[in-house]
Write a protein that holds these residues in place. Sequence first.
Motif, PDB file in Angstrom:
ATOM      1  N   SER A 206       0.831  -1.210   0.000  1.00  0.00           N
ATOM      2  CA  SER A 206       0.000   0.000   0.000  1.00  0.00           C
ATOM      3  C   SER A 206       0.866   1.261   0.000  1.00  0.00           C
ATOM      4  O   SER A 206       0.461   2.304  -0.500  1.00  0.00           O
ATOM      5  N   MET A 208       3.508   1.410  -1.646  1.00  0.00           N
ATOM      6  CA  MET A 208       4.198   1.304  -2.939  1.00  0.00           C
ATOM      7  C   MET A 208       5.711   1.192  -2.757  1.00  0.00           C
ATOM      8  O   MET A 208       6.488   1.838  -3.459  1.00  0.00           O
ATOM      9  N   ARG A 470      -5.170  12.439  11.125  1.00  0.00           N
ATOM     10  CA  ARG A 470      -4.720  11.060  10.992  1.00  0.00           C
ATOM     11  C   ARG A 470      -4.584  10.349  12.328  1.00  0.00           C
ATOM     12  O   ARG A 470      -4.222   9.185  12.379  1.00  0.00           O
ATOM     13  N   THR A 523      -6.130  -2.383  -2.667  1.00  0.00           N
ATOM     14  CA  THR A 523      -6.743  -1.106  -2.254  1.00  0.00           C
ATOM     15  C   THR A 523      -6.827  -0.957  -0.734  1.00  0.00           C
ATOM     16  O   THR A 523      -7.856  -0.600  -0.175  1.00  0.00           O
ATOM     17  N   PRO A 526      -2.694   3.001   3.047  1.00  0.00           N
ATOM     18  CA  PRO A 526      -1.323   3.167   3.527  1.00  0.00           C
ATOM     19  C   PRO A 526      -1.257   3.887   4.875  1.00  0.00           C
ATOM     20  O   PRO A 526      -0.383   3.624   5.689  1.00  0.00           O
ATOM     21  N   THR A 527      -2.202   4.799   5.107  1.00  0.00           N
ATOM     22  CA  THR A 527      -2.192   5.542   6.372  1.00  0.00           C
ATOM     23  C   THR A 527      -2.394   4.602   7.553  1.00  0.00           C
ATOM     24  O   THR A 527      -1.748   4.742   8.595  1.00  0.00           O
TER      25      THR A 527
ATOM     26  N   ASP B  44      -0.810  11.058   1.462  1.00  0.00           N
ATOM     27  CA  ASP B  44      -2.129  11.391   0.928  1.00  0.00           C
ATOM     28  C   ASP B  44      -2.237  11.027  -0.552  1.00  0.00           C
ATOM     29  O   ASP B  44      -3.282  10.597  -1.021  1.00  0.00           O
ATOM     30  N   LEU B  46      -0.829   8.532  -1.928  1.00  0.00           N
ATOM     31  CA  LEU B  46      -1.079   7.090  -1.958  1.00  0.00           C
ATOM     32  C   LEU B  46      -2.538   6.777  -1.617  1.00  0.00           C
ATOM     33  O   LEU B  46      -3.138   5.874  -2.190  1.00  0.00           O
ATOM     34  N   GLU B  47      -3.106   7.544  -0.678  1.00  0.00           N
ATOM     35  CA  GLU B  47      -4.525   7.346  -0.341  1.00  0.00           C
ATOM     36  C   GLU B  47      -5.416   7.698  -1.544  1.00  0.00           C
ATOM     37  O   GLU B  47      -6.418   7.034  -1.786  1.00  0.00           O
ATOM     38  N   VAL B  49      -4.498   7.446  -4.638  1.00  0.00           N
ATOM     39  CA  VAL B  49      -4.305   6.339  -5.589  1.00  0.00           C
ATOM     40  C   VAL B  49      -5.270   5.191  -5.246  1.00  0.00           C
ATOM     41  O   VAL B  49      -5.925   4.616  -6.123  1.00  0.00           O
ATOM     42  N   VAL B  50      -5.375   4.878  -3.944  1.00  0.00           N
ATOM     43  CA  VAL B  50      -6.286   3.819  -3.500  1.00  0.00           C
ATOM     44  C   VAL B  50      -7.734   4.203  -3.843  1.00  0.00           C
ATOM     45  O   VAL B  50      -8.508   3.388  -4.350  1.00  0.00           O
ATOM     46  N   GLU B  53      -8.584   3.734  -7.434  1.00  0.00           N
ATOM     47  CA  GLU B  53      -8.771   2.328  -7.801  1.00  0.00           C
ATOM     48  C   GLU B  53     -10.120   1.815  -7.288  1.00  0.00           C
ATOM     49  O   GLU B  53     -10.853   1.137  -7.998  1.00  0.00           O
ATOM     50  N   LYS B  54     -10.437   2.186  -6.032  1.00  0.00           N
ATOM     51  CA  LYS B  54     -11.696   1.718  -5.436  1.00  0.00           C
ATOM     52  C   LYS B  54     -12.920   2.284  -6.151  1.00  0.00           C
ATOM     53  O   LYS B  54     -13.850   1.570  -6.472  1.00  0.00           O
ATOM     54  N   ARG B  59      -6.041   1.944 -12.044  1.00  0.00           N
ATOM     55  CA  ARG B  59      -4.899   1.401 -11.335  1.00  0.00           C
ATOM     56  C   ARG B  59      -3.625   2.129 -11.745  1.00  0.00           C
ATOM     57  O   ARG B  59      -3.264   2.124 -12.911  1.00  0.00           O
ATOM     58  N   MET B  60      -2.963   2.729 -10.777  1.00  0.00           N
ATOM     59  CA  MET B  60      -1.692   3.408 -11.066  1.00  0.00           C
ATOM     60  C   MET B  60      -0.584   2.647 -10.360  1.00  0.00           C
ATOM     61  O   MET B  60      -0.650   2.432  -9.159  1.00  0.00           O
ATOM     62  N   PRO B  63       2.898   6.203  -8.835  1.00  0.00           N
ATOM     63  CA  PRO B  63       2.300   7.535  -8.680  1.00  0.00           C
ATOM     64  C   PRO B  63       3.285   8.658  -8.962  1.00  0.00           C
ATOM     65  O   PRO B  63       2.891   9.774  -9.270  1.00  0.00           O
TER      66      PRO B  63
END
Lengths: 621, 86
Positions: A206, A208, A470, A523, A526-527, B44, B46-47, B49-50, B53-54, B59-60, B63
């Motif tokens: 997640s 990457m 967060r 999916t 990551p947080t 953020d 990465l979030e 990116v998720v 996709e969702k 799909r990346m 990034p």
Amino acid sequence: MNSVSITGFGIICAIGNDAAAVLSSLQEQRTGIAPMRYLDSIHKGKLPVGEVKLSNEEMKGMLGLDENAIVSRTVLMGAIAIRQALNLNDQTTKRPNDSIKGKRIVVISGTTVGGMDITERYFQQMQEGDALLPLIEKHAPGSSTREMACLAGLKDAEVCTVSTACSSAVNAIILGSEMLRNDEADIVIAGGTEALSRFHLNGFGSLMLLDGECCRPFDKTRAGLNLGEGAAFVVLQKNSSSSSGEAGRGLYIRGYANRCDAFHQTASSENGEGAYLAMSEALQMAGLKPQDIQYINAHGTGTPNNDSSESAAIRRVFREHIPPVSSTKGFTGHATSASGAIETVICILALQHNFLPVNLGWKEQDEACITPFKNSKLINSWMSLAPRRDCSRGTKFKISGSEKEFKISNILCNSFGFGGNDSALVISQEPSDFAQNMPVEVEVLADERISDVEQLSDYREFISPGEARRMTRLMKAAIITSLKALRHAGIESPDAIITATAYGMLETSEKFLIDMLENGEETLSPTLFMQSTHNTLSSAIAIRTNCHGYNITYSQGKDSLDWALRDARRLIASGKAKTVLVGCHDEATPTFQSLFSRMGKPIPPALTSRSIVLTHNPHNS
Amino acid sequence: MEQLINDLKVQIKEALHLEELQLEDFDENTPLFGEDGIGLDSIDILEIVVLLEKEYGIRMSNPKEGKAIFHSVRTIAEYVQKVKSE
């Protein structure tokens, strides 16, 4: 002369199930990174990993356990490595021999996922029925260390678990050395163990940070790490000897340091501040100069960020005296919490057999990175520069006739983790003398507690909305009690931060786990993963207080706070820290509480946070 | 396009727990990152990116290649529309 001597070691990892196999893989340059075989994940066939090439059943057989017993892979590998370190090679030998009877023995393990492989497999069954309910007690890192000690015939030993993410095992070795130095133990078995789990494989995914190809540490095209697994332990003993000649044979933990990058939860600073401080201080403690080090075993994960940051730090410390450097993660993969111990044993093998492990996978120079050692044939061209590099201290490189002999005496081993928990060890063929610390009186400057969620309502005094978005309740509580305690003590930034937590970040871990179990291995957030490691709190407090000093997290059940306080006392007695912030923080989610309630066990409270500031009391000592 | 922009604002606000940010103040042209903008960071990205996709099945894998995509809500919307029309 007092020194910390290495008197045994054991290892099991992707490139071998014992030290002999690991040695031949290193010398013959055989990687252990391969297609996934044992972990049950949708990434099978896609992501290469550094698995130990044994099934759980095979490992249970090696330990003489029933093949149906539910034992975490983390424990199985750890117990195998500890038994090797103690020379208990025969499974019928249940206990170490009489020579250690009556000795104070301590087993210290670095781990983060602990029994996560069990939890992720049986979590749903634990909620649905009672049969597997007790497995929840195997989840915490502390319980896995206890179980390993028992499997190695050390049920009476003191056990401790250090959890600073990927630097855990090196911090376990540092703790063991400090305990010997303070005469708190006679024999220490220290190292780390970590089994692959879907939880952290997908967590790194997640973020990457995973490379779909074999990792290429320090290479220009590097694109991430390959996750690995394994365990390694060293046996440490205090070597008291009046004749330095006698002490000169053997291997020693000569210097070490633990520092914090205090930069970001998952990224390293551009100039590698934490790594720079850890390496510099370890050399200083060892009484060595950069030119005295013949090899650096780098943390070198293969992620773009780690390798450039670590290179910057190495350049800052070593300047024109950079010795051969390699990352051995191209062999083993990144065995996270166990990596520091695996690499310590690799360094021991390099010292014993006088060879340099190569940096597999490196082809193309990156200007932001050091040039790693990749070909054992190149040692001669490197050597031809050596006399010039080393003209002031020409004794380290023996040159006899036309044949040049490269002699390895001192190795620096780096190990860095999430949250900027950066540590370094100097392993040497020569001991360094150390003085035993004198006991000192410690004074409590402040003691702040939160035991109720209601008490978090005034968090805005300490935490901005941007930061809060967060933060879980536990994180808010830890920050609030820490900052209140520091304010009460009149200190802006402490010299050291020590955190105790039995279960760690349960809320984020549980959310990530449930999301993975219900929605699959893609999916994921990551947080949530970034905040699932036990050292999340300690590093967040370091970032908040800009504290680059000593930073560690203990996770040994109800004994966690005791270990933290002992460490604080040690730091103050050695003069390494004047002020220490000790925190003890735990939470329990409703699911977690209900599991305990169904077992008829005391229900852990939803939230507890306590922060104490300690200092030296000059009047009572 | 406007509908997509509004959806993205709601989704980003929720995924990144931007509780203090009011939707009416969330301008699609404001930079998402840096101090002059919303102040988001690499995690953020990465979030998001998720989220892509969702919610959009996009799909990346890298990034970093698409740094410009994450400049603002508008640039993300343009990217989503482009990928969807391909």
